[in-house]
Design a protein around this motif. Structure first.
Motif, PDB file in Angstrom:
ATOM      1  N   ARG A  40       1.017  -1.211   0.018  1.00 23.61           N
ATOM      2  CA  ARG A  40       0.018   0.033  -0.017  1.00 23.61           C
ATOM      3  C   ARG A  40       0.980   1.469  -0.062  1.00 23.61           C
ATOM      4  N   ILE A  41       2.119   1.343   0.852  1.00 23.17           N
ATOM      5  CA  ILE A  41       2.805   2.520   0.654  1.00 23.17           C
ATOM      6  C   ILE A  41       3.538   2.756  -0.411  1.00 23.17           C
ATOM      7  N   VAL A  42       3.885   1.298  -1.255  1.00 22.31           N
ATOM      8  CA  VAL A  42       4.606   1.554  -2.701  1.00 22.31           C
ATOM      9  C   VAL A  42       3.716   2.244  -3.413  1.00 22.31           C
ATOM     10  N   LEU A  43       2.325   1.826  -3.501  1.00 17.50           N
ATOM     11  CA  LEU A  43       1.402   2.391  -4.268  1.00 17.50           C
ATOM     12  C   LEU A  43       1.108   3.658  -4.417  1.00 17.50           C
ATOM     13  N   GLY A  44       1.039   4.108  -2.976  1.00 16.92           N
ATOM     14  CA  GLY A  44       0.862   5.288  -2.755  1.00 16.92           C
ATOM     15  C   GLY A  44       2.055   6.185  -2.914  1.00 16.92           C
ATOM     16  N   GLY A  94     -12.966  -6.489  -4.905  1.00 21.21           N
ATOM     17  CA  GLY A  94     -13.628  -6.183  -3.759  1.00 21.21           C
ATOM     18  C   GLY A  94     -12.504  -5.881  -2.509  1.00 21.21           C
ATOM     19  N   ASN A  95     -11.414  -5.253  -3.059  1.00 18.93           N
ATOM     20  CA  ASN A  95     -10.399  -5.124  -1.866  1.00 18.93           C
ATOM     21  C   ASN A  95     -10.214  -3.744  -1.881  1.00 18.93           C
ATOM     22  N   TYR A  96     -11.247  -2.972  -1.088  1.00 21.07           N
ATOM     23  CA  TYR A  96     -11.140  -1.473  -0.954  1.00 21.07           C
ATOM     24  C   TYR A  96     -10.261  -0.908  -0.213  1.00 21.07           C
ATOM     25  N   ASP A  97      -9.656  -1.673   0.771  1.00 17.67           N
ATOM     26  CA  ASP A  97      -8.633  -0.936   1.617  1.00 17.67           C
ATOM     27  C   ASP A  97      -7.208  -0.475   1.056  1.00 17.67           C
ATOM     28  N   ILE A  98      -6.820  -1.318  -0.464  1.00 20.38           N
ATOM     29  CA  ILE A  98      -5.704  -0.863  -0.966  1.00 20.38           C
ATOM     30  C   ILE A  98      -5.789   0.712  -1.482  1.00 20.38           C
ATOM     31  N   MET A  99      -7.162   0.905  -2.248  1.00 16.24           N
ATOM     32  CA  MET A  99      -7.247   2.166  -2.739  1.00 16.24           C
ATOM     33  C   MET A  99      -7.168   3.372  -1.811  1.00 16.24           C
ATOM     34  N   VAL A 100      -8.024   3.053  -0.646  1.00 18.01           N
ATOM     35  CA  VAL A 100      -7.921   3.953   0.524  1.00 18.01           C
ATOM     36  C   VAL A 100      -6.608   4.455   1.041  1.00 18.01           C
ATOM     37  N   ALA A 101      -5.750   3.372   1.034  1.00 26.88           N
ATOM     38  CA  ALA A 101      -4.277   3.496   1.421  1.00 26.88           C
ATOM     39  C   ALA A 101      -3.552   4.459   0.306  1.00 26.88           C
ATOM     40  N   MET A 103      -5.229   6.762  -1.841  1.00 22.90           N
ATOM     41  CA  MET A 103      -5.577   7.854  -1.887  1.00 22.90           C
ATOM     42  C   MET A 103      -5.223   8.732  -0.416  1.00 22.90           C
ATOM     43  N   TYR A 104      -5.201   8.200   0.574  1.00 27.40           N
ATOM     44  CA  TYR A 104      -4.776   8.853   1.633  1.00 27.40           C
ATOM     45  C   TYR A 104      -3.169   9.197   1.444  1.00 27.40           C
ATOM     46  N   LEU A 105      -2.363   8.312   1.234  1.00 30.14           N
ATOM     47  CA  LEU A 105      -0.844   8.968   1.008  1.00 30.14           C
ATOM     48  C   LEU A 105      -0.851   9.927  -0.009  1.00 30.14           C
ATOM     49  N   VAL A 106      -1.412   9.823  -1.147  1.00 28.18           N
ATOM     50  CA  VAL A 106      -1.500  10.838  -1.906  1.00 28.18           C
ATOM     51  C   VAL A 106      -1.852  12.257  -1.383  1.00 28.18           C
ATOM     52  N   ALA A 107      -2.962  12.161  -0.728  1.00 29.94           N
ATOM     53  CA  ALA A 107      -3.591  13.514  -0.079  1.00 29.94           C
ATOM     54  C   ALA A 107      -2.529  14.025   0.849  1.00 29.94           C
ATOM     55  N   LEU A 108      -2.043  13.081   1.478  1.00 28.01           N
ATOM     56  CA  LEU A 108      -0.924  13.459   2.513  1.00 28.01           C
ATOM     57  C   LEU A 108       0.280  14.252   1.923  1.00 28.01           C
ATOM     58  N   VAL A 109       0.879  13.950   0.706  1.00 26.29           N
ATOM     59  CA  VAL A 109       2.144  14.264  -0.051  1.00 26.29           C
ATOM     60  C   VAL A 109       1.544  15.592  -0.582  1.00 26.29           C
ATOM     61  N   VAL A 110       0.519  15.763  -1.215  1.00 23.46           N
ATOM     62  CA  VAL A 110      -0.171  16.683  -1.810  1.00 23.46           C
ATOM     63  C   VAL A 110      -0.345  17.874  -0.782  1.00 23.46           C
ATOM     64  N   GLY A 111      -0.851  17.444   0.417  1.00 27.61           N
ATOM     65  CA  GLY A 111      -1.038  18.635   1.462  1.00 27.61           C
ATOM     66  C   GLY A 111       0.238  19.197   1.860  1.00 27.61           C
TER      67      GLY A 111
END
Length: 69
Positions: free
Chosen positions: A6-10, A36-43, A45-53
């Motif tokens: 998840r960290i690598v994808l983010g 059906g694996n929603y947690d991957i995309m959540v992680a 998008m969270y990392l993207v928002a963190l970096v952009v912020g």
């Protein structure tokens, strides 16, 4: 999926906004949602928002310091 993936994808999406790494990570994330694996995309998008912020905050802070000087 392990949290390292998840960290690598983010990271892939965050460092390459709109480029090939970003697109590959997004396709993988949307395929995971279809499976059906929603947690991957959540992680991701969270990392993207963190970096952009963080980048926007750093830019604004630099502008405020420049204006104060």
């Amino acid at each position: 999926m392990p949290s390292n993936s998840r960290i690598v994808l983010g990271g892939m999406m965050a460092i390459d906004m709109g480029g090939p790494f970003n697109k590959a990570a997004y396709v993988f994330g949307t395929a995971a949602i279809a499976a059906g694996n929603y947690d991957i995309m959540v992680a991701v998008m969270y990392l993207v928002a963190l970096v952009v912020g963080t980048v926007i905050s750093a830019i604004l802070l630099g502008l405020l310091k420049k204006k104060a000087a």
